[in-house]
Design a protein around this motif. Structure first.
Motif, PDB file in Angstrom:
ATOM      1  N   UNK A   1      -1.895  13.953  -5.591  1.00 18.29           N
ATOM      2  CA  UNK A   1      -1.500  12.568  -5.492  1.00 18.29           C
ATOM      3  C   UNK A   1      -0.743  12.391  -4.186  1.00 18.29           C
ATOM      4  N   UNK A   2      -1.168  11.438  -3.401  1.00 15.88           N
ATOM      5  CA  UNK A   2      -0.481  11.081  -2.163  1.00 15.88           C
ATOM      6  C   UNK A   2       0.138   9.700  -2.319  1.00 15.88           C
ATOM      7  N   UNK A   3       1.447   9.630  -2.210  1.00 16.93           N
ATOM      8  CA  UNK A   3       2.134   8.342  -2.280  1.00 16.93           C
ATOM      9  C   UNK A   3       1.944   7.644  -0.940  1.00 16.93           C
ATOM     10  N   UNK A   4       1.389   6.429  -0.979  1.00 16.94           N
ATOM     11  CA  UNK A   4       1.141   5.696   0.257  1.00 16.94           C
ATOM     12  C   UNK A   4       2.206   4.656   0.553  1.00 16.94           C
ATOM     13  N   UNK A   5       2.884   4.165  -0.486  1.00 14.69           N
ATOM     14  CA  UNK A   5       3.991   3.237  -0.241  1.00 14.69           C
ATOM     15  C   UNK A   5       4.906   3.187  -1.457  1.00 14.69           C
ATOM     16  N   UNK A   6       6.125   2.795  -1.192  1.00 12.79           N
ATOM     17  CA  UNK A   6       7.143   2.671  -2.229  1.00 12.79           C
ATOM     18  C   UNK A   6       7.973   1.449  -1.886  1.00 12.79           C
ATOM     19  N   UNK A   7       8.084   0.520  -2.847  1.00  8.37           N
ATOM     20  CA  UNK A   7       8.802  -0.726  -2.602  1.00  8.37           C
ATOM     21  C   UNK A   7       9.858  -0.915  -3.675  1.00  8.37           C
ATOM     22  N   UNK A   8      11.128  -1.013  -3.246  1.00  8.10           N
ATOM     23  CA  UNK A   8      12.236  -1.241  -4.167  1.00  8.10           C
ATOM     24  C   UNK A   8      12.685  -2.693  -4.059  1.00  8.10           C
ATOM     25  N   UNK A   9      12.790  -3.350  -5.193  1.00 10.45           N
ATOM     26  CA  UNK A   9      13.305  -4.719  -5.242  1.00 10.45           C
ATOM     27  C   UNK A   9      14.568  -4.684  -6.097  1.00 10.45           C
ATOM     28  N   UNK A  10      15.694  -4.557  -5.451  1.00 10.50           N
ATOM     29  CA  UNK A  10      16.954  -4.417  -6.172  1.00 10.50           C
ATOM     30  C   UNK A  10      17.367  -5.689  -6.897  1.00 10.50           C
ATOM     31  N   UNK A  11      16.951  -6.837  -6.409  1.00  6.46           N
ATOM     32  CA  UNK A  11      17.293  -8.097  -7.065  1.00  6.46           C
ATOM     33  C   UNK A  11      16.615  -8.204  -8.434  1.00  6.46           C
ATOM     34  N   UNK A  13      15.222  -5.525  -9.972  1.00  8.26           N
ATOM     35  CA  UNK A  13      15.261  -4.192 -10.588  1.00  8.26           C
ATOM     36  C   UNK A  13      13.856  -3.642 -10.856  1.00  8.26           C
ATOM     37  N   UNK A  14      13.012  -3.679  -9.826  1.00  8.27           N
ATOM     38  CA  UNK A  14      11.657  -3.153  -9.951  1.00  8.27           C
ATOM     39  C   UNK A  14      11.399  -2.110  -8.862  1.00  8.27           C
ATOM     40  N   UNK A  15      10.470  -1.230  -9.163  1.00  9.76           N
ATOM     41  CA  UNK A  15      10.032  -0.205  -8.230  1.00  9.76           C
ATOM     42  C   UNK A  15       8.512  -0.181  -8.275  1.00  9.76           C
ATOM     43  N   UNK A  16       7.867  -0.358  -7.115  1.00 10.69           N
ATOM     44  CA  UNK A  16       6.415  -0.351  -7.037  1.00 10.69           C
ATOM     45  C   UNK A  16       5.983   0.856  -6.218  1.00 10.69           C
TER      46      UNK A  16
END
Length: 38
Positions: A1-11, A13-16
């Motif tokens: 598995x290669x992670x291509x992107x990681x997006x944190x939305x602290x407002x 409380x989500x992680x994509x």
């Protein structure tokens, strides 16, 4: 598995996480929904 992107939305409380798998979507979903298969 290669992670291509990681997006944190602290407002909101989500992680994509976006990753590439060397398997069909159906198989990845089976593992996601039933981790006993790992």
């Amino acid at each position: 598995m290669s992670v291509t992107s990681l997006d944190k939305d602290l407002d909101n409380l989500t992680l994509t996480l976006v990753a590439d798998f060397a398997a069909p979507v159906e198989r990845v979903w089976q593992l996601w929904s039933d981790p006993r298969q790992l």
